[in-house]
Design a protein around this motif. Structure first.
Motif, PDB file in Angstrom:
ATOM      1  N   ASN A 116      -2.581   6.522  -6.689  1.00  0.00           N
ATOM      2  CA  ASN A 116      -3.214   6.647  -7.611  1.00  0.00           C
ATOM      3  C   ASN A 116      -3.452   7.561  -7.871  1.00  0.00           C
ATOM      4  OD1 ASN A 116      -6.064   7.532  -8.673  1.00  0.00           O
ATOM      5  ND2 ASN A 116      -6.129   8.419  -6.743  1.00  0.00           N
ATOM      6  N   PHE A 117      -2.980   7.614  -9.828  1.00  0.00           N
ATOM      7  CA  PHE A 117      -2.410   8.590 -10.825  1.00  0.00           C
ATOM      8  C   PHE A 117      -3.679  10.237 -11.254  1.00  0.00           C
ATOM      9  CE2 PHE A 117       0.593   5.305 -10.227  1.00  0.00           C
ATOM     10  CZ  PHE A 117       1.727   6.501  -9.886  1.00  0.00           C
ATOM     11  N   THR A 118      -4.613   9.539 -10.866  1.00  0.00           N
ATOM     12  CA  THR A 118      -6.692  10.333 -11.786  1.00  0.00           C
ATOM     13  C   THR A 118      -6.322  10.904 -10.905  1.00  0.00           C
ATOM     14  OG1 THR A 118      -8.072   9.029 -10.149  1.00  0.00           O
ATOM     15  CG2 THR A 118      -7.356   7.370 -11.759  1.00  0.00           C
ATOM     16  N   GLY A 119      -7.049  11.620  -9.392  1.00  0.00           N
ATOM     17  CA  GLY A 119      -6.621  12.947  -9.059  1.00  0.00           C
ATOM     18  C   GLY A 119      -8.118  12.527  -8.583  1.00  0.00           C
ATOM     19  N   ASP A 120      -8.392  11.544  -7.865  1.00  0.00           N
ATOM     20  CA  ASP A 120     -10.289  11.741  -7.848  1.00  0.00           C
ATOM     21  C   ASP A 120     -10.184  11.535  -6.596  1.00  0.00           C
ATOM     22  OD1 ASP A 120      -9.175   8.681  -7.367  1.00  0.00           O
ATOM     23  OD2 ASP A 120     -10.870   7.691  -9.154  1.00  0.00           O
ATOM     24  N   GLY A 121      -9.449  11.263  -5.977  1.00  0.00           N
ATOM     25  CA  GLY A 121     -10.128  11.545  -4.480  1.00  0.00           C
ATOM     26  C   GLY A 121      -9.763   9.916  -3.937  1.00  0.00           C
ATOM     27  N   TYR A 122      -9.583   9.358  -4.086  1.00  0.00           N
ATOM     28  CA  TYR A 122      -9.875   7.555  -3.337  1.00  0.00           C
ATOM     29  C   TYR A 122      -8.966   6.739  -3.175  1.00  0.00           C
ATOM     30  CZ  TYR A 122     -15.077   7.834  -5.069  1.00  0.00           C
ATOM     31  OH  TYR A 122     -16.597   8.642  -4.592  1.00  0.00           O
ATOM     32  N   GLY A 123      -7.434   6.885  -3.826  1.00  0.00           N
ATOM     33  CA  GLY A 123      -6.535   6.864  -3.293  1.00  0.00           C
ATOM     34  C   GLY A 123      -6.452   5.448  -3.741  1.00  0.00           C
ATOM     35  N   ALA A 124      -5.432   4.980  -3.556  1.00  0.00           N
ATOM     36  CA  ALA A 124      -4.960   3.775  -4.340  1.00  0.00           C
ATOM     37  C   ALA A 124      -5.136   2.731  -2.992  1.00  0.00           C
ATOM     38  CB  ALA A 124      -3.815   3.542  -4.289  1.00  0.00           C
TER      39      ALA A 124
ATOM     40  N   ARG B 230       1.029  -1.193  -0.139  1.00  0.00           N
ATOM     41  CA  ARG B 230      -0.213  -0.308   0.362  1.00  0.00           C
ATOM     42  C   ARG B 230       1.130   0.741   0.076  1.00  0.00           C
ATOM     43  NH1 ARG B 230      -5.748  -0.921   1.578  1.00  0.00           N
ATOM     44  NH2 ARG B 230      -6.127  -3.013   2.462  1.00  0.00           N
ATOM     45  N   ASP B 231       1.822   0.848   0.686  1.00  0.00           N
ATOM     46  CA  ASP B 231       2.443   2.205   0.760  1.00  0.00           C
ATOM     47  C   ASP B 231       3.514   2.958  -0.899  1.00  0.00           C
ATOM     48  OD1 ASP B 231       2.599   2.783   3.604  1.00  0.00           O
ATOM     49  OD2 ASP B 231       4.552   1.057   3.896  1.00  0.00           O
TER      50      ASP B 231
END
Length: 444
Positions: A157-165, A152-153
């Motif tokens: 998330n490269f999309t910028g949608d705010g949901y994280g990875a 996880r570290d």
């Protein structure tokens, strides 16, 4: 095989749409507010002085992804193009107390792992000490078959949608792909991954709203290299793209980025696409990123009649899938991606979906406003496409790297190619060097 419920059949029947496998090949639409900029010859001050926002600073490959107005970008440089946005089930399980890969409840459905002799491969290597990036729609890090694998570290998330990875926020496609690579084979549940001891890095490029920007994909490739991934799997692409128009700029940007990753030791394994197209003889068209420099392009194969009587339509697991792209010099390897009797697709009378690839899936659960993820539902399901073929090779590459930690990306690819063979009676244009053979690769 255990009996499948009606719910199971309905959830897998969407895996093939309109006679073509869903998942890998997508359409591309130009963005008017976002651009990929060639920063060669520009200083950092030049870039930062522009009246636009830098979304991804890819100075390692002399590129930047920026957001703003085209006129403002033009004041800094004329070497840029609009970013392109790519648009692209729970079965009954058998109760068991597994002690090995062959005892995992879902293994009986995994014709792909059986064909590749994966339990026997695991006696030599399980992919330990390797790291694989999944550049996709997101990997469900909490899935019982993947929770021990996902870092996880390092995930982003490269999309910028705010949901994280670390979650399936762009769909379950990435989770299915990750399971093919690294599903836990010793947890007494689920399915078997090719390299279950490999570490997974989730590089999410598909947003919750749909679509993946070309610039985000470039950034994910750079990140994969910078965090030391031995392999990056890209089960995505756009076709057809004109070589004379956008293909020229994007091809150059992609080649630069992929060459950088390869030199850093990251082997780029890319799905060849599901258009049934001859990529060698398609005129001035290009398929990206699988025709980019350093890409190991993978076509799809699959059986017809696994666990059911397909009659005259029966085919072996290494037969070219009806949807796969092909072409001399365009395909490097072939691998199991799933297949289907086109006349049987959607039929209630035969379990045609058993010829697809069975792996992990996950679905986010949103609140009443459909804005916040409150839970994730985990399960298993079938999908088909070169999207499923590429991670078979990515997993095999992790196995080879685990056996020979000093091998660079080119050496890993070379060993996979040398140990693959084109099946007797089949056309080389579908296979490149041949059908992937993980067992032969780890033995050599």
């Amino acid at each position: 095989m255990s009996r499948l419920t009606r719910r199971t059949f309905l959830t897998v029947s969407g895996g093939l749409l309109g006679g073509a496998a869903a998942g890998t090949t997508v359409t591309a639409a130009e963005r008017t507010d976002r651009f990929v900029v060639d920063t060669s010859g520009l200083s950092r001050e030049d870039v930062e002085s522009g009246a636009f926002d830098v979304v991804h600073d890819l100075s390692a490959v002399d590129l930047a992804v920026v957001e703003g107005r085209a006129g403002d970008v033009k004041k800094v440089t004329r070497s840029f193009e609009s970013d392109v946005e790519l648009r692209l089930g729970l079965p009954e399980m058998v109760d068991a107390a597994p002690e090995s890969a062959t005892d995992e409840p879902g293994y009986e459905y995994q014709w792909d792992k059986q064909e590749q002799h994966i339990p026997e491969v695991h006696e030599i290597s399980r992919g330990e000490g390797t790291r694989v990036a999944i550049v996709d729609s997101g990997v469900a890090a909490g899935h019982p078959d993947l929770e021990r694998a996902v870092n996880r570290d390092l995930s982003r998330n490269f999309t910028g949608d705010g949901y994280g990875a670390g979650g399936p926020f762009g769909g379950d496609h990435g989770t299915h792909v990750a399971g093919i690579v690294a599903a836990d084979d010793r947890n007494e549940a689920g399915v078997v991954g090719t390299a279950p001891d490999a570490e997974i890095v989730d590089c999410r490029v598909f947003s919750a709203e749909g679509g993946a920007s070309f610039g985000d994909i470039l950034a994910a490739i750079v990140h994969s290299a910078e965090v030391g991934c031995d392999v990056a799997n890209l089960s995505l692409g756009a076709y057809p793209v004109s070589r004379k128009e956008l293909g020229s700029f994007y091809g150059k940007s992609l080649n630069r980025t992929m060459t950088y990753a390869n030199a850093a030791g990251t082997l780029l394994v890319v799905s060849a696409g599901n258009d049934g197209a001859d990529l060698q003889h398609d005129g001035n068209l290009i398929s990206l990123p699988n025709e980019g420099a350093q890409a190991l392009a993978v076509s799809g194969t699959g059986p017809i009649g696994f666990g059911w009587d397909a009659g005259d339509a029966e085919a072996p697991a290494y037969a070219p899938a009806f949807y796969t792209n092909y072409g001399t010099n365009a395909i490097d390897l072939a691998a199991p991606g799933g297949n289907a009797d086109e006349g049987a697709i959607g039929s209630d009378d035969v379990p045609w979906h058993l010829d697809l690839v069975y792996s992990t899936v996950a679905e986010p659960v949103y609140d009443e406003d459909e804005e916040t993820v409150v839970d994730v539902e985990y399960g298993y399901g079938w999908k088909a496409g070169t999207s499923m073929a590429a991670p078979q090779v990515a997993g095999a590459a992790a196995l080879v790297k685990s056996v020979d930690p000093n091998a660079n990306a080119n050496q890993v690819e070379s060993k996979l190619a040398r140990t693959a063979e084109v099946p007797d009676g089949y056309d080389k244009t579908y296979y490149g060097s041949g059908f992937v053979d993980p067992l032969a690769a780890v033995r050599r």
